[in-house]
Motif scaffolding. Structure first.
Motif, short mmCIF file in Angstrom:
data_model
loop_
_atom_site.label_atom_id
_atom_site.label_comp_id
_atom_site.label_asym_id
_atom_site.label_seq_id
_atom_site.Cartn_x
_atom_site.Cartn_y
_atom_site.Cartn_z
N THR A 91 -33.88 40.90 -14.42
CA THR A 91 -34.42 41.70 -15.52
C THR A 91 -34.67 40.78 -16.71
N VAL A 92 -35.88 40.78 -17.24
CA VAL A 92 -36.20 39.88 -18.33
C VAL A 92 -36.79 40.65 -19.50
N LEU A 93 -36.65 40.03 -20.67
CA LEU A 93 -37.27 40.55 -21.88
C LEU A 93 -38.23 39.50 -22.40
N GLY A 146 -29.71 32.19 -21.22
CA GLY A 146 -30.68 33.24 -20.95
C GLY A 146 -32.12 32.76 -21.02
N THR A 160 -39.24 33.11 -20.79
CA THR A 160 -38.68 34.39 -21.18
C THR A 160 -37.23 34.22 -21.61
N LEU A 171 -33.79 36.15 -20.78
CA LEU A 171 -33.24 37.15 -19.88
C LEU A 171 -32.45 38.20 -20.64
N SER A 172 -32.45 39.40 -20.09
CA SER A 172 -31.58 40.45 -20.60
C SER A 172 -30.13 40.07 -20.27
N PRO A 173 -29.13 40.74 -20.87
CA PRO A 173 -27.74 40.46 -20.51
C PRO A 173 -27.48 40.61 -19.01
N GLU A 174 -28.13 41.60 -18.38
CA GLU A 174 -27.96 41.78 -16.94
C GLU A 174 -28.55 40.61 -16.17
#
Length: 291
Positions: free
Chosen positions: A10-12, A65, A253, A255-258
């Motif tokens: 999962t990325v932001l 991240g 990117t 990364l999200s915490p997950e």
């Protein structure tokens, strides 16, 4: 280093983290020096190192991240095939020679299959130079794990870490030794030039740093291109070298915490696998995620 092709992170978007604001800011420069046989000597003093996750080196920001994706081609035998590298800064720390290093995970795929996963154990000194103090590499065949075929840590069996990226290399920066694994001359690098612009599929960047890397004493293996605040955006093998990978940045990117948790779990797995296969090398020190 590679992620299994069946896994998704999962990325932001990185833009939301403000890290691309420095893309058009950089240093000026000219053509670099010709290759030299001597290298800059920087003393390794454990007390000179700081938390490696601060991202203070703008040419190679180590922020947990942060993830880069580069695509291009490589050779399998004499056949040119699609090639992809995913590089992720985890939040896993391992202490080497009294210095905290952050585990940077690389995933390589060729023709759609995992061919290699590796960890670089990177440290940062007070001057924001980035050091490499160890490596662990897993090899895969037809996408299946074969073995940890390379592992070394600075200070063990004659291995010596070195500077991967100086704070701000320029025409006046002497060539530098990257690292020297046991029984090898190791790799080295030198400033080549700062060019006005370089465009890759992800974006166009101004004032791009170009570094020449190769074996110590023969710096003509490949050119690497770096954008300020971003990191490596291109890899170009030299025609006279045996290096086979051509890479262009297609995405960067945060990364999200997950997603970071997944990346760090994979780094811990590779580190544990290497430690199990090389117990004398890794000793009793345990890698771990730190807040």
């Amino acid at each position: 280093m590679t992620w299994s092709t069946s896994r998704r992170l999962t990325v932001l978007p990185l833009m939301g983290f403000g890290l691309l604001g420095a893309l058009l800011v950089g240093c000026t420069g000219s053509a670099g020096p010709t290759p030299k046989q001597s290298f800059a000597k920087t003393a390794f003093i454990a007390s000179n190192f700081v938390d490696p996750r601060l991202g203070a080196n703008e040419w190679l920001p180590l922020i947990p991240g942060m993830q880069w994706v580069r695509e291009g081609t490589t050779l399998i035998g004499n056949r040119e095939v699609p090639h992809k590298v995913v590089t992720t800064v985890t939040d896993v720390i391992r202490e080497i020679q009294g210095v905290k290093t952050v585990l940077v995970h690389d995933q390589s795929t060729g023709a759609g299959q995992v061919v290699q996963q590796s960890l670089d154990y990177l440290a940062q000194d007070k001057d924001s130079n980035i050091w490499v103090l160890g490596v662990a590499t897993e090899q895969y065949e037809a996408g299946r794990f074969i073995a940890v075929d390379e592992a070394w840590l600075s200070g063990v069996d004659g291995a010596r870490g070195g500077i991967l990226m100086p704070t701000n290399p320029t025409t006046g920066t002497p060539p530098w030794q990257i690292a020297r694994p046991p029984g090898a001359n190791g790799d080295a690098a030198e400033f080549l030039r700062t060019q006005p612009q370089e465009c890759v599929p992800f974006a166009c960047f101004d004032n791009v740093l170009v570094i020449r890397e190769g074996k110590a004493g023969a710096l003509d293996n490949e050119f690497k291109y770096f954008a300020l605040g971003v990191g490596q955006i291109r890899n170009e093998p030299r025609s006279a070298s045996r290096h086979e990978d051509i890479e262009f940045l297609i995405n960067v990117t945060m990364l999200s915490p997950e997603g970071l948790g997944e990346a760090s779990a994979e780094a811990l797995r590779i580190d544990a696998q290497a430690a199990a296969e090389y117990p004398v090398l890794f000793g009793d020190v345990q890698a771990s995620r730190l807040p």
